[in-house]
Design a protein around this motif. Sequence first.
Motif, mmCIF file in Angstrom:
data_model
loop_
_atom_site.group_PDB
_atom_site.id
_atom_site.type_symbol
_atom_site.label_atom_id
_atom_site.label_comp_id
_atom_site.label_asym_id
_atom_site.label_seq_id
_atom_site.Cartn_x
_atom_site.Cartn_y
_atom_site.Cartn_z
ATOM 1 N N PRO A 87 0.831 -1.214 0.000
ATOM 2 C CA PRO A 87 0.000 0.000 0.000
ATOM 3 C C PRO A 87 0.865 1.264 0.000
ATOM 4 N N GLU A 88 0.327 2.326 -0.607
ATOM 5 C CA GLU A 88 1.035 3.610 -0.603
ATOM 6 C C GLU A 88 1.071 4.220 0.792
ATOM 7 N N HIS A 89 0.097 3.868 1.616
ATOM 8 C CA HIS A 89 -0.026 4.448 2.956
ATOM 9 C C HIS A 89 0.081 3.358 3.997
ATOM 10 N N ASP A 90 0.579 3.723 5.168
ATOM 11 C CA ASP A 90 0.727 2.735 6.235
ATOM 12 C C ASP A 90 -0.323 2.872 7.329
ATOM 13 N N ALA A 91 -1.194 3.887 7.234
ATOM 14 C CA ALA A 91 -2.259 4.055 8.217
ATOM 15 C C ALA A 91 -3.341 4.965 7.649
ATOM 16 N N SER A 92 -4.523 4.846 8.220
ATOM 17 C CA SER A 92 -5.626 5.749 7.904
ATOM 18 C C SER A 92 -6.381 6.027 9.191
ATOM 19 N N ALA A 93 -7.086 7.164 9.223
ATOM 20 C CA ALA A 93 -7.855 7.505 10.416
ATOM 21 C C ALA A 93 -8.970 8.476 10.046
ATOM 22 N N TRP A 94 -10.130 8.277 10.662
ATOM 23 C CA TRP A 94 -11.235 9.230 10.590
ATOM 24 C C TRP A 94 -11.106 10.109 11.829
ATOM 25 N N LEU A 95 -10.863 11.399 11.645
ATOM 26 C CA LEU A 95 -10.580 12.279 12.769
ATOM 27 C C LEU A 95 -11.475 13.515 12.776
ATOM 28 N N PRO A 96 -11.869 13.968 13.970
ATOM 29 C CA PRO A 96 -12.587 15.241 14.049
ATOM 30 C C PRO A 96 -11.642 16.388 13.691
ATOM 31 N N LEU A 97 -12.204 17.536 13.478
ATOM 32 C CA LEU A 97 -11.458 18.696 12.987
ATOM 33 C C LEU A 97 -10.166 18.959 13.756
ATOM 34 N N ASP A 98 -10.220 19.081 15.059
ATOM 35 C CA ASP A 98 -9.029 19.447 15.837
ATOM 36 C C ASP A 98 -7.908 18.432 15.702
ATOM 37 N N LYS A 99 -8.245 17.149 15.739
ATOM 38 C CA LYS A 99 -7.214 16.109 15.624
ATOM 39 C C LYS A 99 -6.652 16.053 14.209
ATOM 40 N N ALA A 100 -7.513 16.251 13.203
ATOM 41 C CA ALA A 100 -7.030 16.278 11.820
ATOM 42 C C ALA A 100 -6.095 17.466 11.616
ATOM 43 N N ARG A 101 -6.498 18.627 12.106
ATOM 44 C CA ARG A 101 -5.681 19.835 11.969
ATOM 45 C C ARG A 101 -4.303 19.642 12.612
ATOM 46 N N ALA A 102 -4.266 18.976 13.740
ATOM 47 C CA ALA A 102 -2.994 18.776 14.453
ATOM 48 C C ALA A 102 -2.022 17.898 13.667
ATOM 49 N N LEU A 103 -2.530 16.992 12.826
ATOM 50 C CA LEU A 103 -1.662 16.077 12.087
ATOM 51 C C LEU A 103 -1.247 16.593 10.711
ATOM 52 N N LEU A 104 -2.059 17.455 10.120
ATOM 53 C CA LEU A 104 -1.792 17.905 8.750
ATOM 54 C C LEU A 104 -0.646 18.913 8.682
ATOM 55 N N ALA A 105 0.061 18.887 7.564
ATOM 56 C CA ALA A 105 1.104 19.870 7.295
ATOM 57 C C ALA A 105 0.470 21.247 7.091
ATOM 58 N N ASP A 106 1.225 22.282 7.334
ATOM 59 C CA ASP A 106 0.712 23.647 7.225
ATOM 60 C C ASP A 106 0.122 23.947 5.854
ATOM 61 N N ARG A 107 0.701 23.398 4.789
ATOM 62 C CA ARG A 107 0.200 23.709 3.447
ATOM 63 C C ARG A 107 -1.190 23.135 3.193
ATOM 64 N N VAL A 108 -1.610 22.139 3.984
ATOM 65 C CA VAL A 108 -2.914 21.494 3.779
ATOM 66 C C VAL A 108 -3.966 22.029 4.759
ATOM 67 N N LYS A 109 -3.548 22.663 5.833
ATOM 68 C CA LYS A 109 -4.503 23.157 6.837
ATOM 69 C C LYS A 109 -5.536 24.137 6.275
ATOM 70 N N PRO A 110 -5.173 25.068 5.379
ATOM 71 C CA PRO A 110 -6.209 25.945 4.814
ATOM 72 C C PRO A 110 -7.265 25.164 4.012
ATOM 73 N N ILE A 111 -6.875 24.058 3.427
ATOM 74 C CA ILE A 111 -7.810 23.224 2.669
ATOM 75 C C ILE A 111 -8.810 22.597 3.643
ATOM 76 N N LEU A 112 -8.321 22.114 4.779
ATOM 77 C CA LEU A 112 -9.200 21.553 5.803
ATOM 78 C C LEU A 112 -10.161 22.619 6.324
ATOM 79 N N GLU A 113 -9.674 23.814 6.560
ATOM 80 C CA GLU A 113 -10.530 24.898 7.063
ATOM 81 C C GLU A 113 -11.616 25.247 6.050
ATOM 82 N N TRP A 114 -11.265 25.257 4.762
ATOM 83 C CA TRP A 114 -12.256 25.492 3.707
ATOM 84 C C TRP A 114 -13.338 24.424 3.779
#
Length: 156
Positions: A105-132
Amino acid sequence: MNQFRLSAGVIVVRRVAGIPHYLLVRAFNYWDFPKGMVHADEEPLAAAVREVEEETALRDLVFRWGKDFRETEPYRNGIKVARYYLAESERGEVTLLINPELGHPEHDASAWLPLDKARALLADRVKPILEWAQGIVKFVGLATTRSTDVIRLVTC
């Protein structure tokens, strides 16, 4: 002609106990939304749907908020841009499929996360996409599926 290499993906959201959760996948120590390169004669939305299915086995994504998208700022030394669409999945079972070119697999893990936990894991360049995405989900909400909103990759 586009000066950037374009990848496309989907911010997949589903309701868990009434709260929006976002699907993140991890490669090495980097968390992101499912995405991949757009092939030469492929529409970006079709590529995004294909990548979600190839990487997670999720199908029948519901694009209830339309086909609007957001793109990251250029990255990887300014040569790549990632475009993300927003869709809902009624399924939560993710299977990290084997990439035939890699043999794993291309990825070694997956997770369904609420907003705060997702935001904490994402790189800065992707955080504005999550906020949108969160702004849309919060304003419009998660609703029932209409068959006309479902986009499925059809393979022959």
